[in-house]
Scaffold this motif. Structure first.
Motif, PDB file in Angstrom:
ATOM      1  N   ALA A 156       0.756  -1.684  -0.348  1.00 17.19           N
ATOM      2  CA  ALA A 156       0.025  -0.092   0.285  1.00 17.19           C
ATOM      3  C   ALA A 156       0.825   1.348  -0.097  1.00 17.19           C
ATOM      4  CB  ALA A 156      -0.784  -0.060   1.549  1.00 17.19           C
ATOM      5  N   ASP A 157       1.325   1.305   0.482  1.00 16.68           N
ATOM      6  CA  ASP A 157       2.965   2.553   0.808  1.00 16.68           C
ATOM      7  C   ASP A 157       3.239   2.880  -0.538  1.00 16.68           C
ATOM      8  OD1 ASP A 157       2.475   3.226   3.231  1.00 16.68           O
ATOM      9  OD2 ASP A 157       4.097   1.798   4.389  1.00 16.68           O
ATOM     10  N   ARG A 158       3.928   1.138  -0.970  1.00 20.40           N
ATOM     11  CA  ARG A 158       4.703   1.538  -2.857  1.00 20.40           C
ATOM     12  C   ARG A 158       3.723   2.919  -3.759  1.00 20.40           C
ATOM     13  NH1 ARG A 158       4.788  -0.436  -7.539  1.00 20.40           N
ATOM     14  NH2 ARG A 158       2.870  -1.661  -6.838  1.00 20.40           N
ATOM     15  N   GLU A 159       2.150   2.282  -3.693  1.00 19.95           N
ATOM     16  CA  GLU A 159       1.530   2.070  -4.382  1.00 19.95           C
ATOM     17  C   GLU A 159       1.153   3.898  -4.376  1.00 19.95           C
ATOM     18  OE1 GLU A 159      -2.527   0.255  -3.815  1.00 19.95           O
ATOM     19  OE2 GLU A 159      -0.975  -1.911  -5.380  1.00 19.95           O
ATOM     20  N   SER A 168       2.631   5.977  -2.848  1.00 22.06           N
ATOM     21  CA  SER A 168       3.492   6.581  -3.015  1.00 22.06           C
ATOM     22  C   SER A 168       4.355   6.716  -3.986  1.00 22.06           C
ATOM     23  CB  SER A 168       6.293   5.783  -2.913  1.00 22.06           C
ATOM     24  OG  SER A 168       6.725   6.333  -2.619  1.00 22.06           O
ATOM     25  N   GLU A 169       4.620   6.069  -5.233  1.00 21.23           N
ATOM     26  CA  GLU A 169       4.256   5.847  -6.750  1.00 21.23           C
ATOM     27  C   GLU A 169       3.416   6.908  -7.575  1.00 21.23           C
ATOM     28  OE1 GLU A 169       6.158   4.579  -9.061  1.00 21.23           O
ATOM     29  OE2 GLU A 169       7.276   3.677  -7.140  1.00 21.23           O
ATOM     30  N   ALA A 170       1.171   6.891  -6.853  1.00 19.37           N
ATOM     31  CA  ALA A 170       0.683   8.238  -7.050  1.00 19.37           C
ATOM     32  C   ALA A 170       1.580   9.466  -7.160  1.00 19.37           C
ATOM     33  CB  ALA A 170      -0.467   7.274  -6.433  1.00 19.37           C
ATOM     34  N   MET A 171       2.188   9.596  -5.618  1.00 17.56           N
ATOM     35  CA  MET A 171       2.349  10.940  -4.995  1.00 17.56           C
ATOM     36  C   MET A 171       3.742  11.185  -6.013  1.00 17.56           C
ATOM     37  SD  MET A 171       0.204  12.244  -2.335  1.00 17.56           S
ATOM     38  CE  MET A 171       1.690  13.790  -2.373  1.00 17.56           C
ATOM     39  N   LYS A 172       4.265  10.557  -6.722  1.00 11.33           N
ATOM     40  CA  LYS A 172       5.910  10.869  -7.461  1.00 11.33           C
ATOM     41  C   LYS A 172       4.776  11.360  -8.834  1.00 11.33           C
ATOM     42  CE  LYS A 172       8.614   7.393  -7.095  1.00 11.33           C
ATOM     43  NZ  LYS A 172       9.687   6.248  -7.026  1.00 11.33           N
ATOM     44  N   ALA A 173       3.656  10.196  -9.404  1.00 11.30           N
ATOM     45  CA  ALA A 173       3.004  11.072 -10.486  1.00 11.30           C
ATOM     46  C   ALA A 173       2.287  12.823 -10.458  1.00 11.30           C
ATOM     47  CB  ALA A 173       2.101  10.048 -11.251  1.00 11.30           C
ATOM     48  N   LEU A 174       2.099  12.908  -9.382  1.00 15.79           N
ATOM     49  CA  LEU A 174       0.794  13.680  -8.939  1.00 15.79           C
ATOM     50  C   LEU A 174       2.130  15.105  -9.300  1.00 15.79           C
ATOM     51  CD1 LEU A 174      -1.577  15.532  -8.383  1.00 15.79           C
ATOM     52  CD2 LEU A 174      -0.810  14.940  -5.933  1.00 15.79           C
ATOM     53  N   PHE A 175       3.293  14.907  -8.052  1.00 17.19           N
ATOM     54  CA  PHE A 175       4.047  15.952  -7.702  1.00 17.19           C
ATOM     55  C   PHE A 175       5.034  16.459  -9.345  1.00 17.19           C
ATOM     56  CE2 PHE A 175       3.263  16.050  -4.249  1.00 17.19           C
ATOM     57  CZ  PHE A 175       3.238  17.004  -3.020  1.00 17.19           C
ATOM     58  N   SER A 176       4.809  15.541  -9.548  1.00 12.96           N
ATOM     59  CA  SER A 176       5.748  15.341 -11.022  1.00 12.96           C
ATOM     60  C   SER A 176       5.211  16.225 -12.103  1.00 12.96           C
ATOM     61  CB  SER A 176       6.768  13.715 -12.008  1.00 12.96           C
ATOM     62  OG  SER A 176       7.355  12.976 -11.345  1.00 12.96           O
ATOM     63  N   GLU A 177       3.592  15.819 -12.522  1.00 11.90           N
ATOM     64  CA  GLU A 177       3.393  15.808 -13.482  1.00 11.90           C
ATOM     65  C   GLU A 177       2.200  17.925 -13.111  1.00 11.90           C
ATOM     66  OE1 GLU A 177      -1.646  16.736 -15.113  1.00 11.90           O
ATOM     67  OE2 GLU A 177      -1.016  14.328 -13.834  1.00 11.90           O
ATOM     68  N   VAL A 186      16.568   7.052  -4.889  1.00  4.16           N
ATOM     69  CA  VAL A 186      16.546   8.003  -3.791  1.00  4.16           C
ATOM     70  C   VAL A 186      15.360   7.706  -2.941  1.00  4.16           C
ATOM     71  CG1 VAL A 186      15.610  10.495  -2.328  1.00  4.16           C
ATOM     72  CG2 VAL A 186      16.821  10.230  -4.659  1.00  4.16           C
ATOM     73  N   ASP A 187      15.091   7.427  -2.093  1.00  4.52           N
ATOM     74  CA  ASP A 187      15.034   6.495  -1.018  1.00  4.52           C
ATOM     75  C   ASP A 187      13.345   6.970  -0.669  1.00  4.52           C
ATOM     76  OD1 ASP A 187      12.863   5.261   1.139  1.00  4.52           O
ATOM     77  OD2 ASP A 187      14.700   4.995   2.634  1.00  4.52           O
ATOM     78  N   VAL A 188      12.184   7.292  -0.677  1.00  4.16           N
ATOM     79  CA  VAL A 188      11.042   8.097  -0.792  1.00  4.16           C
ATOM     80  C   VAL A 188       9.267   6.935   0.088  1.00  4.16           C
ATOM     81  CG1 VAL A 188      11.345  10.127  -1.951  1.00  4.16           C
ATOM     82  CG2 VAL A 188      10.329   7.897  -3.003  1.00  4.16           C
TER      83      VAL A 188
END
Length: 382
Positions: free
Chosen positions: A137-140, A142-151, A161-163
């Motif tokens: 769940a944490d991984r999912e 994290s990936e969703a937040m990465k996509a959001l902040f990248s966009e 980098v460990d996030v």
């Protein structure tokens, strides 16, 4: 925009036409009248909205919050009743599955809304995730937040980098945002330096000189009004104590208006104190009117921004777009709608709890209409 310490009288600042209709007025005079009228209305709008928002916050606290508590209490009773039915009623596997979904999805927020005593029921029907499930769940997330902040912010996430945790993620984002701001500041400074070094054409230089001259004349015009009012209101020259206090308060208001460049406020006070009369306004030179109109436009813009800020503050309080409640009337309508809706929900929940507790058939009928949301739809709030 600076708030006024003392309310002004409704003093009309308007240039009257000598002939029939507005055709007798010059373009600058018509603009002056339009702006003063617009500012007067905008001041009323800001004051009315601010007062309505203050009153509505009090009503929410005194009237709506108790209803929310009662609504959550009814939802908690429903959870208890559903838990009892799950364990004691003759239900099908599908019906029990629906009850588990309702308790876990529709009512999970009750633990944070004053009903921590429901934790055992929640744990029974929605046991805690295993370590592996939590990691997934944490991984999912994290990936969703990465996509959001990248966009949204153009942040590139280094794979090395460990996030994996929220703290690490926030620290990395903060670092990247700070670096972006530093780069933007450097680019702006370089662009400003290039513009400063760039030689202006004669036309550009003339326009800049004219702008500076106009700003200087505008400052002189406002200062002249201010100094005239200061002389008239100086409290030290007033022997009467009551009049001295009145002038002191008015002087504070004059100073506030001067610091905020509120030309219309100064003109109103001049008319109120009979420092000028109607003929003075009618005989203002065109150059003077042009300077006045620039200040009035700025004052009107600031009032528009003040109203928008009040609307955005209320939007932040309600969680709705500001245009839903852009006027006090819309604010009242929205409140009444929400008030009636939550009362309706409370009556419905209380009736359901009563019916489900005495008649298993009523619960079965209800469960027939309930549909388990598909993954990704989001939580269903009861």
């Amino acid at each position: 925009m600076a708030k006024k310490a003392v309310a002004l009288k409704s003093q009309l600042v308007h240039i009257k036409a000598l002939g029939a209709g507005n055709s007798a007025l010059s373009k600058a005079q018509r603009e002056f009248n339009r702006l003063t009228k617009r500012i007067a209305q905008a001041e009323k709008d800001v004051t009315a909205y601010r007062a309505a928002a203050t009153l509505m916050r009090q009503r929410v606290q005194n009237e709506y919050r108790p209803l929310q508590a009662r609504h959550n209490a009814a939802r908690a009773d429903l959870v208890r009743q559903l838990d009892h039915a799950h364990d004691h009623y003759k239900l099908t596997k599908g019906e029990r599955h629906k009850i588990v979904d309702m308790i876990g999805s529709a009512c999970y927020d009750l633990l944070e809304r004053g009903h921590p005593e429901l934790q055992p029921i929640m744990d029974k029907h929605a046991p805690p995730l295993t370590a592996q499930e939590e990691a997934e769940a944490d991984r999912e997330i994290s990936e969703a937040m990465k996509a959001l902040f990248s966009e949204r912010f153009g942040i590139d996430f280094d794979p090395a980098v460990d996030v994996s945790t929220q703290a690490k993620f926030q620290a990395y984002v903060a670092q990247q945002m700070a670096q972006q701001q530093d780069r933007q500041a450097q680019e702006e400074a370089q662009a400003t330096e290039r513009r400063a070094k760039r030689k202006k054409s004669p036309k550009q230089q003339a326009a800049e000189d004219q702008k500076q001259a106009e700003e200087k004349n505008i400052t002189k015009s406002v200062r002249a009004l201010y100094m005239d009012l200061v002389k008239a209101l100086h409290p030290d020259r007033e022997p009467d104590e009551a009049e001295k206090l009145r002038k002191t308060e008015l002087l504070k208001q004059v100073t506030t208006a001067y610091q905020a460049n509120e030309l219309l406020t100064l003109l109103r006070l001049q008319l109120e104190l009979q420092r000028i009369d109607q003929s003075h306004l009618e005989n203002l030179a065109e150059d003077q009117l042009r300077y006045y109109n620039k200040l009035l436009k700025e004052q009107a813009r600031e009032l528009d921004e003040a109203l928008y800020q009040e609307q955005m503050d209320w939007s932040g309080f309600t969680g709705k777009p500001y245009f839903f409640t852009s006027t006090p009337a819309a604010m009242e309508y929205d409140y009444q709608s929400q008030f009636q809706l939550i009362n309706l929900k409370i009556r419905s929940l209380e009736a359901e709890v009563l019916a489900f507790g005495h008649d298993p058939a009523a619960l079965k009928m209800f469960l027939k209409t309930y549909r388990i949301p598909k993954p990704g739809v989001g939580p269903l709030f009861g």
